[in-house]
Scaffold this motif. Sequence first.
Motif, PDB file in Angstrom:
ATOM      1  N   PHE A  25      79.942  39.209 -82.707  1.00 33.80           N
ATOM      2  CA  PHE A  25      80.427  38.591 -81.474  1.00 33.80           C
ATOM      3  C   PHE A  25      79.853  37.185 -81.316  1.00 33.80           C
ATOM      4  O   PHE A  25      80.582  36.236 -80.979  1.00 33.80           O
ATOM      5  CB  PHE A  25      80.041  39.454 -80.271  1.00 33.80           C
ATOM      6  CG  PHE A  25      80.293  38.797 -78.934  1.00 33.80           C
ATOM      7  CD1 PHE A  25      81.566  38.788 -78.382  1.00 33.80           C
ATOM      8  CD2 PHE A  25      79.261  38.181 -78.234  1.00 33.80           C
ATOM      9  CE1 PHE A  25      81.811  38.179 -77.165  1.00 33.80           C
ATOM     10  CE2 PHE A  25      79.490  37.564 -77.015  1.00 33.80           C
ATOM     11  CZ  PHE A  25      80.763  37.568 -76.477  1.00 33.80           C
ATOM     12  N   LYS A  26      78.568  37.027 -81.580  1.00 35.29           N
ATOM     13  CA  LYS A  26      77.940  35.708 -81.444  1.00 35.29           C
ATOM     14  C   LYS A  26      78.499  34.716 -82.456  1.00 35.29           C
ATOM     15  O   LYS A  26      78.635  33.526 -82.165  1.00 35.29           O
ATOM     16  CB  LYS A  26      76.430  35.841 -81.602  1.00 35.29           C
ATOM     17  CG  LYS A  26      75.757  36.575 -80.454  1.00 35.29           C
ATOM     18  CD  LYS A  26      74.251  36.700 -80.667  1.00 35.29           C
ATOM     19  CE  LYS A  26      73.598  37.452 -79.517  1.00 35.29           C
ATOM     20  NZ  LYS A  26      72.130  37.615 -79.721  1.00 35.29           N
ATOM     21  N   LYS A  27      78.840  35.196 -83.660  1.00 36.75           N
ATOM     22  CA  LYS A  27      79.425  34.305 -84.666  1.00 36.75           C
ATOM     23  C   LYS A  27      80.816  33.841 -84.253  1.00 36.75           C
ATOM     24  O   LYS A  27      81.214  32.707 -84.540  1.00 36.75           O
ATOM     25  CB  LYS A  27      79.508  35.020 -86.020  1.00 36.75           C
ATOM     26  CG  LYS A  27      78.175  35.165 -86.742  1.00 36.75           C
ATOM     27  CD  LYS A  27      78.395  35.792 -88.116  1.00 36.75           C
ATOM     28  CE  LYS A  27      77.076  35.903 -88.876  1.00 36.75           C
ATOM     29  NZ  LYS A  27      77.267  36.502 -90.227  1.00 36.75           N
ATOM     30  N   SER A  28      81.554  34.708 -83.583  1.00 39.00           N
ATOM     31  CA  SER A  28      82.937  34.394 -83.225  1.00 39.00           C
ATOM     32  C   SER A  28      83.059  33.700 -81.874  1.00 39.00           C
ATOM     33  O   SER A  28      84.052  33.022 -81.620  1.00 39.00           O
ATOM     34  CB  SER A  28      83.776  35.681 -83.196  1.00 39.00           C
ATOM     35  OG  SER A  28      83.715  36.366 -84.425  1.00 39.00           O
ATOM     36  N   TYR A  29      82.065  33.848 -81.004  1.00 39.53           N
ATOM     37  CA  TYR A  29      82.171  33.408 -79.603  1.00 39.53           C
ATOM     38  C   TYR A  29      82.376  31.899 -79.491  1.00 39.53           C
ATOM     39  O   TYR A  29      81.805  31.104 -80.235  1.00 39.53           O
ATOM     40  CB  TYR A  29      80.920  33.816 -78.831  1.00 39.53           C
ATOM     41  CG  TYR A  29      80.850  33.266 -77.431  1.00 39.53           C
ATOM     42  CD1 TYR A  29      81.634  33.805 -76.415  1.00 39.53           C
ATOM     43  CD2 TYR A  29      80.017  32.186 -77.129  1.00 39.53           C
ATOM     44  CE1 TYR A  29      81.575  33.296 -75.127  1.00 39.53           C
ATOM     45  CE2 TYR A  29      79.950  31.674 -75.846  1.00 39.53           C
ATOM     46  CZ  TYR A  29      80.733  32.234 -74.849  1.00 39.53           C
ATOM     47  OH  TYR A  29      80.680  31.717 -73.572  1.00 39.53           O
ATOM     48  N   HIS A  30      83.219  31.525 -78.527  1.00 41.17           N
ATOM     49  CA  HIS A  30      83.434  30.126 -78.178  1.00 41.17           C
ATOM     50  C   HIS A  30      83.414  30.021 -76.649  1.00 41.17           C
ATOM     51  O   HIS A  30      83.946  30.900 -75.962  1.00 41.17           O
ATOM     52  CB  HIS A  30      84.778  29.631 -78.717  1.00 41.17           C
ATOM     53  CG  HIS A  30      84.956  28.151 -78.618  1.00 41.17           C
ATOM     54  ND1 HIS A  30      85.220  27.496 -77.431  1.00 41.17           N
ATOM     55  CD2 HIS A  30      84.904  27.178 -79.572  1.00 41.17           C
ATOM     56  CE1 HIS A  30      85.317  26.194 -77.647  1.00 41.17           C
ATOM     57  NE2 HIS A  30      85.137  25.978 -78.943  1.00 41.17           N
ATOM     58  N   PRO A  31      82.802  28.974 -76.084  1.00 39.78           N
ATOM     59  CA  PRO A  31      82.771  28.834 -74.620  1.00 39.78           C
ATOM     60  C   PRO A  31      84.149  28.883 -73.970  1.00 39.78           C
ATOM     61  O   PRO A  31      84.272  29.246 -72.796  1.00 39.78           O
ATOM     62  CB  PRO A  31      82.115  27.463 -74.425  1.00 39.78           C
ATOM     63  CG  PRO A  31      81.269  27.264 -75.642  1.00 39.78           C
ATOM     64  CD  PRO A  31      82.011  27.930 -76.759  1.00 39.78           C
ATOM     65  N   ALA A  32      85.196  28.535 -74.718  1.00 38.73           N
ATOM     66  CA  ALA A  32      86.549  28.582 -74.147  1.00 38.73           C
ATOM     67  C   ALA A  32      86.953  30.003 -73.780  1.00 38.73           C
ATOM     68  O   ALA A  32      87.821  30.198 -72.929  1.00 38.73           O
ATOM     69  CB  ALA A  32      87.549  27.990 -75.137  1.00 38.73           C
TER      70      ALA A  32
END
Length: 756
Positions: free
Chosen positions: A556-563
Amino acid sequence: MSTTNAPTPPPETAIDGLTTDELTTKALNKRYEGLMTVRTKAVKGKGAWYWTHLEPILVRNTDTNLPKAVKLRCSLCDAVFSASNPSRTASEHLKRGTCPNFNSSVNVNVNPSPSSSSSSPSHHRKRNFSGAAVPSRLNPPPHSYHVTPITVVDPSRFCVEYSAPPPPPQGQHLMLSGGKDDLGPLAMLEDSVKKLKSPKPSHSQSLTRSQIESALSSLSDWVFESCGSVSLSGLEHPKFRAFLTQVGLPIISKKDFATTRLDVKYEEAKSESESRIRDAMFLQISSDGWKSGEGLVNLVVNLPNGTSLYRRAVPVNGVVPSNYAEEVLLETVKGICGNSPQRCVGIVSDKLKTKALRSLESQHQWMVNLSCQFQGLNSLIKDFVKELPLFKSVSQNCVRLAEFVNNTAQIRNAHCKYQLQEHGESIMLRLPLSCSTSSKACFLEPLFNLLEDVLSSARAIQMVMHDDACKAVLIEDHTAREVREMVGDQGFWNEVEAVHALITLVKEMARRIEEEKLLVGQCLPLWEELRAKIKDWDSKFNVGEGLVEKLVERRFKKSYHPAWAAAFILDPLYLIRDSTGKYLPPFKCLTPEQEKDVDKLITRLVSRDEAHIALMELMKWRTEGLDPMYARAVQMKERDPVSGKMRIANPQSSRLVWETYLSEFRSLGKVAVRLIFLHATTCGFKCNSSLLKWVNSHGRSHAAIDRAQKLIFISANSKFERRDFSNQEDRDAELLAMANGDDNLLNDVLVDTSSV
């Protein structure tokens, strides 16, 4: 409907401070392009009939070479008219007989009274290129025309009693040098002699030129939109040529299809695509195939209204460097947006390093660049296979079991016997080619297939272990005893089922987001749903030991984006009704870090002067939300007639409500409408294997790549238009795999031969 209005360019592309000549030139070019766009649509049957004969021309000044007027030229007599009223020109020049060549050189049938023709259902037909009504599927109406079929010889005449050759001696058969295959040509020879003796006037009527062109146009649409599934060489197959002759069409050339017709269809599709892109105020670039090994990277344009348009294919070989990928993406943005790069508000890409996407964001602060979540979930399964001890032990045990069952003749025969009893069919356990008992791990798909086979054969395997005929083998062999002990352990079956259930869980979620075309605002709810399902899985099987949850959080952290967080907050689809009846954004679902991400992203996507205004509007949005009536309208659902699932009735409402009802949020609204429509996956068009093989074999030929680009462009945009994202080869495989009455017989034969 007006036929003279050209598409209005977005406000960002307007240019001020032009001279009078430049403004005049711009207006004339705009007028000319608008007429050409209308004519292109009309030629395809989406407009007035007269555009087939009227051609817009741009008249230039002989001294300055600048445009000075837009005219209409009659393609039949070369007369030139004003372009102010094409409909009136057509009525006066064509319908009233002013054009000397209208009725004589072109076979058309235009009703001079449009109002009366529109009231008759019999006249509701698709218009062809010359304005004539084309009968559906080339079937002529009664008393209109007919096509003489190819000569058919009566089989009863295939006997030895012909008048042309001398009769054979009594008691002997007619002997022909070609054998019985000569009987058909002999009958045709007799028919030819009879026709010469008593010729009859032919009453057949051929297809008109416009009908032939319309039919060939439809044929070329089918060939090109199939994108390699239909062989161009197959167009010259004798049987296909016989079919064309029978329906009254001329013999076609594969060279004509691969050159002239391909170019025409490509230009039509390209013109339509460019027009749609110009109408959109902003867009997103989608790119996939960077590490797929297929040799092509597909670049697609996603528009705010939910439609997608194929842009181009980039041939690649092997692993692509990140800087090259950046160059390709920036070149694509420039080719689409020109001097207004702000129109491209983001990029979504598969298997491209996050570092490259972040680099592009740092260079263009208005962009939101995302990694594909379909690939993210597939990568999560790979994390399980590589790092979970449970997966390693289960894969090794299942491989050892499958090798023992498949490779031991007596055990294999018993297994087939019990499978037939339980399921009515018999299959061998599918062993991954790269796997053995000494290998560290199996590949994902082969492992999943093996787990399915083991679970579906569980009862048959257990019955084999208690079969009297197999006891000798199971007692004497050391490996057999270990396998028998493993199969008798309930813990083994629990672990196999747990691994299979975990893979199925993630694969099902990946399949769903591929079908539904996941948007950026849906990412946070998706991963939250995944966490909940993982907890249920862990409580059911009690084998995860917390490692699965850790791998999920890491991915999840690798894929996460603030958008993700910003779109989730700004999308009215996720507003929550509070105790006072207000519909407010779900800030309580965010972590403190994600709340900060929302503020940072919004301030980055607006100018410095607007940053504080946008944050003030965000606070107002947080406390006031949306009018309950509009919120309920956005969140309204209806049942999908195909799947039976409840779906959002109008997915575009989330964006449209910001552009209309919430117009007072000037700065925040700019961010919202750009974020809400962004795709979070690159799933879309996929080239079939035949075209990929052809491209890879002709990768050094510029002409071959150019034709491949045009084929892919036509086919992809056709699929996007029909919203057909299925793979034709997969559909064919499903059709061939349909159960029929011969399946059981085939299984019986396989079982009998396996015991030999």
